[in-house]
Design a protein around this motif. Sequence first.
Motif, PDB file in Angstrom:
ATOM      1  N   MET A  59       0.853  -1.045  -0.055  1.00 56.78           N
ATOM      2  CA  MET A  59       0.030   0.011   0.009  1.00 56.78           C
ATOM      3  C   MET A  59       0.836   1.068  -0.072  1.00 56.78           C
ATOM      4  O   MET A  59       1.741   1.176   0.692  1.00 56.78           O
ATOM      5  CB  MET A  59      -0.987   0.031   1.327  1.00 56.78           C
ATOM      6  N   LYS A  60       0.353   2.303  -0.735  1.00 51.90           N
ATOM      7  CA  LYS A  60       1.384   3.544  -0.962  1.00 51.90           C
ATOM      8  C   LYS A  60       1.109   4.579   0.142  1.00 51.90           C
ATOM      9  O   LYS A  60       0.045   4.309   0.816  1.00 51.90           O
ATOM     10  CB  LYS A  60       0.951   4.286  -2.313  1.00 51.90           C
ATOM     11  N   ASN A  61       2.183   5.276   0.682  1.00 50.47           N
ATOM     12  CA  ASN A  61       1.866   6.493   1.474  1.00 50.47           C
ATOM     13  C   ASN A  61       1.945   7.692   1.047  1.00 50.47           C
ATOM     14  O   ASN A  61       2.941   7.661   0.171  1.00 50.47           O
ATOM     15  CB  ASN A  61       2.887   6.088   2.612  1.00 50.47           C
ATOM     16  N   ALA A  62       1.114   8.675   1.414  1.00 46.97           N
ATOM     17  CA  ALA A  62       1.243  10.060   0.940  1.00 46.97           C
ATOM     18  C   ALA A  62       1.183  10.880   2.029  1.00 46.97           C
ATOM     19  O   ALA A  62       0.710  10.789   2.900  1.00 46.97           O
ATOM     20  CB  ALA A  62       0.086  10.053   0.001  1.00 46.97           C
ATOM     21  N   LEU A  63       2.012  11.872   1.704  1.00 46.26           N
ATOM     22  CA  LEU A  63       2.209  13.264   2.728  1.00 46.26           C
ATOM     23  C   LEU A  63       1.657  14.460   2.266  1.00 46.26           C
ATOM     24  O   LEU A  63       2.180  14.648   1.072  1.00 46.26           O
ATOM     25  CB  LEU A  63       3.652  13.210   3.104  1.00 46.26           C
ATOM     26  N   ILE A  64       0.845  14.949   2.587  1.00 50.42           N
ATOM     27  CA  ILE A  64       0.173  16.220   2.382  1.00 50.42           C
ATOM     28  C   ILE A  64       0.245  17.160   3.306  1.00 50.42           C
ATOM     29  O   ILE A  64      -0.177  17.228   4.269  1.00 50.42           O
ATOM     30  CB  ILE A  64      -1.418  16.030   1.747  1.00 50.42           C
ATOM     31  N   THR A  65       0.810  18.579   2.734  1.00 52.90           N
ATOM     32  CA  THR A  65       0.710  19.636   3.856  1.00 52.90           C
ATOM     33  C   THR A  65      -0.379  20.491   3.734  1.00 52.90           C
ATOM     34  O   THR A  65      -0.973  20.613   2.738  1.00 52.90           O
ATOM     35  CB  THR A  65       1.980  20.451   3.480  1.00 52.90           C
ATOM     36  N   ALA A  66      -0.834  21.009   4.999  1.00 54.34           N
ATOM     37  CA  ALA A  66      -1.981  21.973   4.896  1.00 54.34           C
ATOM     38  C   ALA A  66      -3.226  21.033   4.457  1.00 54.34           C
ATOM     39  O   ALA A  66      -3.863  21.538   3.094  1.00 54.34           O
ATOM     40  CB  ALA A  66      -1.893  23.111   4.034  1.00 54.34           C
ATOM     41  N   SER A  67      -3.452  19.986   4.887  1.00 53.89           N
ATOM     42  CA  SER A  67      -4.470  19.104   4.580  1.00 53.89           C
ATOM     43  C   SER A  67      -6.215  19.046   5.141  1.00 53.89           C
ATOM     44  O   SER A  67      -6.819  18.334   4.552  1.00 53.89           O
ATOM     45  CB  SER A  67      -3.985  17.544   4.775  1.00 53.89           C
ATOM     46  N   THR A  68      -6.375  19.901   5.820  1.00 52.38           N
ATOM     47  CA  THR A  68      -7.744  20.033   6.438  1.00 52.38           C
ATOM     48  C   THR A  68      -8.666  20.858   5.735  1.00 52.38           C
ATOM     49  O   THR A  68      -9.986  20.696   5.791  1.00 52.38           O
ATOM     50  CB  THR A  68      -7.922  20.246   7.870  1.00 52.38           C
ATOM     51  N   LYS A  69      -8.365  21.665   4.750  1.00 57.00           N
ATOM     52  CA  LYS A  69      -8.978  22.611   3.825  1.00 57.00           C
ATOM     53  C   LYS A  69      -8.769  22.785   2.389  1.00 57.00           C
ATOM     54  O   LYS A  69      -7.613  22.299   2.139  1.00 57.00           O
ATOM     55  CB  LYS A  69      -8.986  24.120   4.639  1.00 57.00           C
ATOM     56  N   GLY A  70      -9.616  23.136   1.707  1.00 60.82           N
ATOM     57  CA  GLY A  70      -9.419  23.457   0.287  1.00 60.82           C
ATOM     58  C   GLY A  70      -8.713  22.464  -0.393  1.00 60.82           C
ATOM     59  O   GLY A  70      -9.362  21.341  -0.470  1.00 60.82           O
ATOM     60  N   MET A  71      -7.884  22.648  -1.244  1.00 62.57           N
ATOM     61  CA  MET A  71      -7.308  21.492  -2.317  1.00 62.57           C
ATOM     62  C   MET A  71      -6.630  20.521  -1.311  1.00 62.57           C
ATOM     63  O   MET A  71      -6.742  19.241  -1.716  1.00 62.57           O
ATOM     64  CB  MET A  71      -6.013  22.472  -3.001  1.00 62.57           C
ATOM     65  N   GLY A  72      -5.772  20.830  -0.279  1.00 59.28           N
ATOM     66  CA  GLY A  72      -5.405  19.759   0.456  1.00 59.28           C
ATOM     67  C   GLY A  72      -6.109  18.748   1.008  1.00 59.28           C
ATOM     68  O   GLY A  72      -6.207  17.460   1.118  1.00 59.28           O
ATOM     69  N   ARG A  73      -7.275  19.364   1.644  1.00 59.39           N
ATOM     70  CA  ARG A  73      -8.423  18.299   1.799  1.00 59.39           C
ATOM     71  C   ARG A  73      -9.022  17.386   0.998  1.00 59.39           C
ATOM     72  O   ARG A  73      -9.192  16.422   1.051  1.00 59.39           O
ATOM     73  CB  ARG A  73      -9.688  19.177   2.436  1.00 59.39           C
ATOM     74  N   ALA A  74      -9.375  18.123  -0.320  1.00 55.56           N
ATOM     75  CA  ALA A  74     -10.127  17.287  -1.342  1.00 55.56           C
ATOM     76  C   ALA A  74      -8.799  16.301  -2.118  1.00 55.56           C
ATOM     77  O   ALA A  74      -9.290  15.163  -2.477  1.00 55.56           O
ATOM     78  CB  ALA A  74     -10.151  18.186  -2.753  1.00 55.56           C
ATOM     79  N   ILE A  75      -7.583  16.765  -1.988  1.00 54.54           N
ATOM     80  CA  ILE A  75      -6.801  15.767  -2.342  1.00 54.54           C
ATOM     81  C   ILE A  75      -6.680  14.332  -1.351  1.00 54.54           C
ATOM     82  O   ILE A  75      -6.481  13.484  -1.711  1.00 54.54           O
ATOM     83  CB  ILE A  75      -5.269  16.521  -2.290  1.00 54.54           C
ATOM     84  N   ALA A  76      -6.423  14.812  -0.221  1.00 54.96           N
ATOM     85  CA  ALA A  76      -6.510  13.688   0.943  1.00 54.96           C
ATOM     86  C   ALA A  76      -7.719  12.682   0.630  1.00 54.96           C
ATOM     87  O   ALA A  76      -7.476  11.573   0.792  1.00 54.96           O
ATOM     88  CB  ALA A  76      -6.513  14.262   2.337  1.00 54.96           C
ATOM     89  N   ILE A  77      -8.746  13.061   0.280  1.00 56.24           N
ATOM     90  CA  ILE A  77      -9.862  12.449   0.265  1.00 56.24           C
ATOM     91  C   ILE A  77     -10.047  11.597  -0.978  1.00 56.24           C
ATOM     92  O   ILE A  77     -10.278  10.420  -0.851  1.00 56.24           O
ATOM     93  CB  ILE A  77     -11.372  13.462   0.277  1.00 56.24           C
ATOM     94  N   ALA A  78      -9.558  12.230  -2.192  1.00 54.85           N
ATOM     95  CA  ALA A  78      -9.495  11.564  -3.222  1.00 54.85           C
ATOM     96  C   ALA A  78      -8.442  10.296  -2.944  1.00 54.85           C
ATOM     97  O   ALA A  78      -8.501   9.233  -3.322  1.00 54.85           O
ATOM     98  CB  ALA A  78      -9.014  12.389  -4.325  1.00 54.85           C
ATOM     99  N   PHE A  79      -7.378  10.404  -2.572  1.00 56.05           N
ATOM    100  CA  PHE A  79      -6.090   9.558  -1.989  1.00 56.05           C
ATOM    101  C   PHE A  79      -6.822   8.398  -1.292  1.00 56.05           C
ATOM    102  O   PHE A  79      -6.458   7.352  -1.515  1.00 56.05           O
ATOM    103  CB  PHE A  79      -4.914   9.937  -1.438  1.00 56.05           C
ATOM    104  N   ALA A  80      -7.539   8.856  -0.208  1.00 58.66           N
ATOM    105  CA  ALA A  80      -8.140   7.854   0.630  1.00 58.66           C
ATOM    106  C   ALA A  80      -8.972   6.862  -0.028  1.00 58.66           C
ATOM    107  O   ALA A  80      -9.266   5.685   0.199  1.00 58.66           O
ATOM    108  CB  ALA A  80      -9.068   8.653   1.906  1.00 58.66           C
ATOM    109  N   LYS A  81      -9.770   7.485  -1.076  1.00 59.18           N
ATOM    110  CA  LYS A  81     -10.724   6.698  -1.834  1.00 59.18           C
ATOM    111  C   LYS A  81      -9.743   5.537  -2.577  1.00 59.18           C
ATOM    112  O   LYS A  81     -10.663   4.563  -3.053  1.00 59.18           O
ATOM    113  CB  LYS A  81     -11.558   7.498  -2.580  1.00 59.18           C
TER     114      LYS A  81
END
Length: 234
Positions: A1-23
């Motif tokens: 399983m891959k691992n991703a690190l995302i900065t500033a992750s709870t709002k805006g683009m960071g949030r959307a990117i985290a959700i997309a990777f979680a899926k």
Amino acid sequence: MKNALITASTKGMGRAIAIAFAKEGINLAVCSRNASDLDAFKSELSAINPNIKIVTSVTDVSIKQQLLDFAAAAEAQLGAIGIIVNNAGIYEYSSILDDADGTLEKHVNTNLAPAYELYRYFGKKMINACDGHIFNICSVASLSPIAEAGTYSVTKYALLGLNKVMRTEMQPHGIKVTAVIPGSTLTDSWKGTQVDKDKMVLPEDVASAIVNIYKMSSGANVDEIVITPTYGQI
């Protein structure tokens, strides 16, 4: 399983990117300066995909040691980080001549330095693993300066330059580097203003682009992707 690190992750683009990777079933290391936002977001991500690991960290990425502590914690708890999304950024509406003292340092430390430091921290590890993809969230201001946001434009130009250096250095090793260049995007930067969301790029559009770029074949890299509003910049 891959691992991703995302900065500033709870709002805006960071949030959307985290959700997309979680899926997509990708483990996540996410950070924010707000602990309660992180706790709520971790619960949300776990509900989206209970099979992934999620590391959260209260981190001000403009402070180098906090950023490096976040990187180390992500690596310790998840293992090798194969995806980095440098999303953190600030936008201040001001010409350079009207900037308050310290404005340049604040923008450099948020918009540019975290990408530089994470590259130095993870770059050689990605080379040794023969695996990795770095996404740098730039801006159309990286291509055409915004007079009313002069210092922001300077640092976004610099981030795109850093992206090009990263790609040049990593290309011989098969590590991918992509500059994501969005135009007017509906994030908290627009809070308090009257805008038509149907005439803006949505954070989910940026997240979709990143996931699809990441899923391309090993022999293909998207050097830069520009995403702008259909009706033009706002």
